[in-house]
Scaffold this active site. Sequence first.
Site, PDB file in Angstrom:
ATOM      1  N   ALA A  65       0.860  -1.177   0.000  1.00 17.32           N
ATOM      2  CA  ALA A  65       0.000   0.000   0.000  1.00 17.32           C
ATOM      3  C   ALA A  65       0.900   1.231   0.000  1.00 17.32           C
ATOM      4  O   ALA A  65       2.055   1.174   0.433  1.00 17.32           O
ATOM      5  CB  ALA A  65      -0.881  -0.019   1.240  1.00 17.32           C
ATOM      6  N   GLU A 112      -0.323  -9.400  -0.724  1.00 15.25           N
ATOM      7  CA  GLU A 112      -1.729  -9.724  -0.437  1.00 15.25           C
ATOM      8  C   GLU A 112      -2.576  -9.673  -1.712  1.00 15.25           C
ATOM      9  O   GLU A 112      -3.475 -10.497  -1.901  1.00 15.25           O
ATOM     10  CB  GLU A 112      -2.257  -8.752   0.622  1.00 15.25           C
ATOM     11  CG  GLU A 112      -1.555  -8.953   1.964  1.00 15.25           C
ATOM     12  CD  GLU A 112      -1.857  -7.862   2.975  1.00 15.25           C
ATOM     13  OE1 GLU A 112      -1.684  -6.661   2.646  1.00 15.25           O
ATOM     14  OE2 GLU A 112      -2.273  -8.194   4.093  1.00 15.25           O
ATOM     15  N   GLU A 132       4.937  -4.994   6.973  1.00 18.40           N
ATOM     16  CA  GLU A 132       4.161  -3.954   7.674  1.00 18.40           C
ATOM     17  C   GLU A 132       4.637  -3.751   9.105  1.00 18.40           C
ATOM     18  O   GLU A 132       4.532  -2.661   9.666  1.00 18.40           O
ATOM     19  CB  GLU A 132       2.669  -4.331   7.699  1.00 18.40           C
ATOM     20  CG  GLU A 132       1.974  -4.258   6.343  1.00 18.40           C
ATOM     21  CD  GLU A 132       1.968  -5.567   5.586  1.00 18.40           C
ATOM     22  OE1 GLU A 132       2.861  -6.418   5.834  1.00 18.40           O
ATOM     23  OE2 GLU A 132       1.086  -5.746   4.733  1.00 18.40           O
TER      24      GLU A 132
HETATM   25  C1  HXC Z   1       5.012   4.491  -1.215  1.00 15.76           C
HETATM   26  C2  HXC Z   1       6.929   3.567  -2.037  1.00 15.76           C
HETATM   27  C3  HXC Z   1       6.589   2.300  -1.520  1.00 15.76           C
HETATM   28  C4  HXC Z   1       5.343   2.194  -0.816  1.00 15.76           C
HETATM   29  C5  HXC Z   1       8.496   2.124  -2.509  1.00 15.76           C
HETATM   30  N1  HXC Z   1       8.119   3.415  -2.640  1.00 15.76           N
HETATM   31  N2  HXC Z   1       7.576   1.431  -1.820  1.00 15.76           N
HETATM   32  N3  HXC Z   1       6.152   4.650  -1.883  1.00 15.76           N
HETATM   33  N4  HXC Z   1       4.596   3.306  -0.694  1.00 15.76           N
HETATM   34  N5  HXC Z   1       4.902   1.040  -0.314  1.00 15.76           N
HETATM   35  C6  HXC Z   1       8.843   4.482  -3.301  1.00 15.76           C
HETATM   36  C7  HXC Z   1      10.031   4.958  -2.479  1.00 15.76           C
HETATM   37  O1  HXC Z   1       9.616   5.874  -1.492  1.00 15.76           O
HETATM   38  C8  HXC Z   1      10.885   5.615  -3.545  1.00 15.76           C
HETATM   39  O2  HXC Z   1      10.337   6.884  -3.845  1.00 15.76           O
HETATM   40  C9  HXC Z   1      10.638   4.724  -4.775  1.00 15.76           C
HETATM   41  O3  HXC Z   1       9.412   4.030  -4.514  1.00 15.76           O
HETATM   42  C10 HXC Z   1      11.741   3.705  -4.971  1.00 15.76           C
HETATM   43  O4  HXC Z   1      11.903   2.989  -3.765  1.00 15.76           O
HETATM   44  P1  HXC Z   1      13.334   2.795  -3.049  1.00 15.76           P
HETATM   45  O5  HXC Z   1      13.061   2.477  -1.629  1.00 15.76           O
HETATM   46  O6  HXC Z   1      14.246   3.941  -3.333  1.00 15.76           O
HETATM   47  O7  HXC Z   1      13.874   1.515  -3.827  1.00 15.76           O
HETATM   48  P2  HXC Z   1      14.809   0.347  -3.294  1.00 15.76           P
HETATM   49  O8  HXC Z   1      15.941   0.918  -2.457  1.00 15.76           O
HETATM   50  O9  HXC Z   1      15.162  -0.487  -4.491  1.00 15.76           O
HETATM   51  O10 HXC Z   1      13.889  -0.505  -2.285  1.00 15.76           O
HETATM   52  C11 HXC Z   1      12.747  -1.188  -2.782  1.00 15.76           C
HETATM   53  C12 HXC Z   1      11.845  -1.661  -1.603  1.00 15.76           C
HETATM   54  C13 HXC Z   1      11.571  -0.443  -0.659  1.00 15.76           C
HETATM   55  C14 HXC Z   1      12.559  -2.779  -0.831  1.00 15.76           C
HETATM   56  C15 HXC Z   1      10.574  -2.219  -2.215  1.00 15.76           C
HETATM   57  O11 HXC Z   1      11.058   0.638  -1.437  1.00 15.76           O
HETATM   58  C16 HXC Z   1      10.582  -0.751   0.417  1.00 15.76           C
HETATM   59  O12 HXC Z   1      10.905  -1.351   1.435  1.00 15.76           O
HETATM   60  N6  HXC Z   1       9.322  -0.295   0.239  1.00 15.76           N
HETATM   61  C17 HXC Z   1       8.295  -0.397   1.249  1.00 15.76           C
HETATM   62  C18 HXC Z   1       7.786  -1.803   1.397  1.00 15.76           C
HETATM   63  C19 HXC Z   1       6.718  -1.902   2.465  1.00 15.76           C
HETATM   64  O13 HXC Z   1       6.958  -1.546   3.646  1.00 15.76           O
HETATM   65  N7  HXC Z   1       5.527  -2.352   2.087  1.00 15.76           N
HETATM   66  C20 HXC Z   1       4.400  -2.449   3.011  1.00 15.76           C
HETATM   67  C21 HXC Z   1       3.583  -1.199   2.936  1.00 15.76           C
HETATM   68  S1  HXC Z   1       2.257  -1.214   4.101  1.00 15.76           S
HETATM   69  P3  HXC Z   1      11.287   8.218  -3.916  1.00 15.76           P
HETATM   70  O14 HXC Z   1      10.297   9.314  -4.116  1.00 15.76           O
HETATM   71  O15 HXC Z   1      12.041   8.281  -2.646  1.00 15.76           O
HETATM   72  O16 HXC Z   1      12.163   7.940  -5.110  1.00 15.76           O
HETATM   73  C22 HXC Z   1       1.080  -2.186   3.386  1.00 15.76           C
HETATM   74  C23 HXC Z   1      -0.161  -2.327   4.190  1.00 15.76           C
HETATM   75  C24 HXC Z   1      -1.103  -3.271   3.558  1.00 15.76           C
HETATM   76  O17 HXC Z   1       1.226  -2.677   2.325  1.00 15.76           O
HETATM   77  C25 HXC Z   1      -2.475  -3.105   4.130  1.00 15.76           C
HETATM   78  C26 HXC Z   1      -3.538  -3.545   3.193  1.00 15.76           C
HETATM   79  C27 HXC Z   1      -3.363  -3.117   1.761  1.00 15.76           C
END
Ligand code: HXC
Length: 258
Positions: A65, A112, A132
């Site tokens: 998300a 998911e 998460e």
């Molecule tokens: C918003 C996101 C994002 C996310 C990545 N980005 N994931 N933006 N929401 N979930 C954005 C980053 O901020 C960044 O933007 C760009 O995408 C590239 O990401 P990087 O982190 O620079 O890339 P990298 O170093 O290759 O790492 C990739 C990654 C990491 C491992 C996927 O981005 C990451 O850990 N993302 C979050 C994963 C996460 O926590 N997911 C769960 C979310 S909560 P900028 O602008 O800085 O370039 C969830 C709740 C579910 O899903 C509930 C029901 C739906």
Amino acid sequence: MGYKCIQVDTRDHVGLVTLHRPQAMNALNAELLRELVEALAKFDADETIGAMVITGSEKAFAAGADIKEMRPKSFVDTFRDDLFTPEHNAMLRVRKPIIAAVAGYALGGGCELAMMCDFILAADTAKFGQPEINLGVMPGLGGSQRLTRFVGKSKAMEMNLTGRFMDAEEAERSGLVSRVIPADKLIDEAVSVAAKIADKAPLAVMATKEAVNRSYETTLAEGLLFERRMFHALFATADQGEGMDAFIEKRSAKFRGE
Ligand code: HXC
């Protein structure tokens, strides 16, 4: 069409949806989710489409998300608006099979979303996870429920509590994905599998999807009865006659969805 966060295409009676927010690793914001469920509902209603594929980019199926969109929300916002429930329910209403073709990251809501599809084909680059917990929250679209049913309690608990990612090989070994495919062949293979499904008797396909999904909702005895009654019901279709005639006459069947 005019979608902003997805791309939509059709090939061989297959509806292909490509998640497309490259600047955000295909993070699932409200607009993307609204477009996705709209596109799936349209394919579901389209008689020329027999199955669907959802995919992302080489780097990410979806990294969850959209954290930036979620950050300012309060409990009152999420509860009052029933965050993600309408999209979740809309996905489950789709009656034709949906294949998730996953390359790169499928994290949080991305993992998911893949699990809400009917099965997952993974590229050898795929990485699945429920991180998460690192954000001070927990899964909200099935990471604690579907993942546990697919891979068992121990692995699901570990992934949910630590946020560890699982690679494609481990995901196949533990039953999360049906097969692993070289990344450069993923989309073609997924579309070809979906096209094979689209070529079958549509009513039998829908009944089969319903029956397999029923196995997660009910007892074995009730599930077996549901299966047998659906099997009986398919004898009311013209396609049953056509399928069996085709076998006996050593030709390929021409199903009409009747
Ligand atoms: C918003 C996101 C994002 C996310 C990545 N980005 N994931 N933006 N929401 N979930 C954005 C980053 O901020 C960044 O933007 C760009 O995408 C590239 O990401 P990087 O982190 O620079 O890339 P990298 O170093 O290759 O790492 C990739 C990654 C990491 C491992 C996927 O981005 C990451 O850990 N993302 C979050 C994963 C996460 O926590 N997911 C769960 C979310 S909560 P900028 O602008 O800085 O370039 C969830 C709740 C579910 O899903 C509930 C029901 C739906």
